[in-house]
Design an enzyme around this catalytic site. Sequence first.
Site, PDB file in Angstrom:
ATOM      1  N   ASP A 174      -3.201  -5.019  -7.399  1.00 15.31           N
ATOM      2  CA  ASP A 174      -3.162  -5.553  -6.043  1.00 15.31           C
ATOM      3  C   ASP A 174      -3.201  -4.380  -5.054  1.00 15.31           C
ATOM      4  OD1 ASP A 174      -2.341  -6.496  -3.553  1.00 15.31           O
ATOM      5  OD2 ASP A 174      -0.700  -7.721  -4.326  1.00 15.31           O
TER       6      ASP A 174
ATOM      7  N   PHE B 257       5.437  -8.110  -4.269  1.00 14.29           N
ATOM      8  CA  PHE B 257       5.110  -9.181  -3.325  1.00 14.29           C
ATOM      9  C   PHE B 257       3.611  -9.425  -3.394  1.00 14.29           C
ATOM     10  CE2 PHE B 257       3.788 -11.103   0.623  1.00 14.29           C
ATOM     11  CZ  PHE B 257       4.741 -12.084   0.815  1.00 14.29           C
TER      12      PHE B 257
ATOM     13  N   LYS C 164      -6.216  -7.316   4.042  1.00 13.07           N
ATOM     14  CA  LYS C 164      -5.660  -6.547   5.158  1.00 13.07           C
ATOM     15  C   LYS C 164      -6.685  -5.652   5.865  1.00 13.07           C
ATOM     16  CE  LYS C 164      -0.730  -6.801   4.090  1.00 13.07           C
ATOM     17  NZ  LYS C 164      -0.297  -7.546   5.285  1.00 13.07           N
TER      18      LYS C 164
END
Length: 399
Positions: free
Chosen positions: A223, A136, A252
């Site tokens: 990532d 994702f 994040k």
Amino acid sequence: MNAALNPATSPHVMNTYGRLPIAMSHGRGVRVWDVNGKEYLDALAGIAVNTLGHGHPKLVPALQDQVAKMIHCCNYYHVPDQERLAQMLVERSGLTNVFFCSSGLEANEAALKLARKYGHDKGIEKPEIVVYEKAFHGRSIATLSATGNPKVQAGFGPLVEGFIRVPLNDIEALKKATVGNPNVVAVFFETIQGEGGINPMRAQYLKDVRALCDANDWLMMIDEVQCGMGRTGKWFAHQWAGIQPDVMPLAKGLGSGVPIGAVVAGPKAAQIFQPGNHGTTFGGNPLAMRAGVETIRIMEEDGLLDNAARVGAHLHALLDKSLAGKPGVKEVRGQGLMIGIELAKPCGVLTQRAADAGLLLSVTADTVIRLVPPLIMTTAEADEVAAILLPLIHAFLAE
């Protein structure tokens, strides 16, 4: 109560989230309270965002100070804290330079653009990027195309071309999918898949991919949006394998709740973007940069990397002791304060049941309970998480 006045409904907000009927009011440490005064232990941290928990006594005054000075300044001018934060990230990653944006999606989108530009600079007309099953990377059309989840892709075709998809932790499959293909320019993956179900890449696999990228002059793009920023007990999860990527998107936890994204690049990728190639309005704004600088400073002052490793291992052991080998439990996995509990059947109902019991968590990939609490969590608070969660799991499995 009139729906328009009920804070746990949002009739004028576009219906894009399957929300619980809860409206949050405030937080302190690893606890939050809803508008009705109900208290929750936060094991979700805004999905791995609230690194320092809520209302941190060192972070709040710094952000208040920055808001009073300057919130936004466009990138026509130098923003001093951009350089400060970039230097901090470069020093901790061993890489070269940083591009700042405002989210993980934007960071991943920038990484994909970097890879394509890298290919075009080498004379490759149609660059291809290797991506992974269950990955994702975001919900823009390009990051959605790189994502390995047909459910979130459905209804948004045609997807962007130029991606080769392979399974996790299978170096032979990666070699087979790319052999003799001169258009491959990069391999792009999460060290530990978040939305895909807390699926870690094995250390040896990471080393093998690094060697394959070096042998073929590909970019290794990792990532670290969800698994980075100390969550596993090192600054970045790939560091457990002793490797370095060429491109590393972050977001994040980097701003402890203030929206921020970053792409950290190594020597092979550091000079690909030149003026005019990429940009952003909000990326690198003074408030986000101050949040990033202070987050890293406080993490180091308070020893939060060691805390994440220690408390995470403690919580993992508690869960293992109660669940390992039990019928209906597939696996407890993850590292540091990024833990997934995979059950043998869909368990989405546990999100509401846990909230009813005063615990915030999420269920991802339908069958995986995800725990990504603030990195300030103590062993005593981890004990509380286990005390609430384990009976819920056992009761659910008995149904």
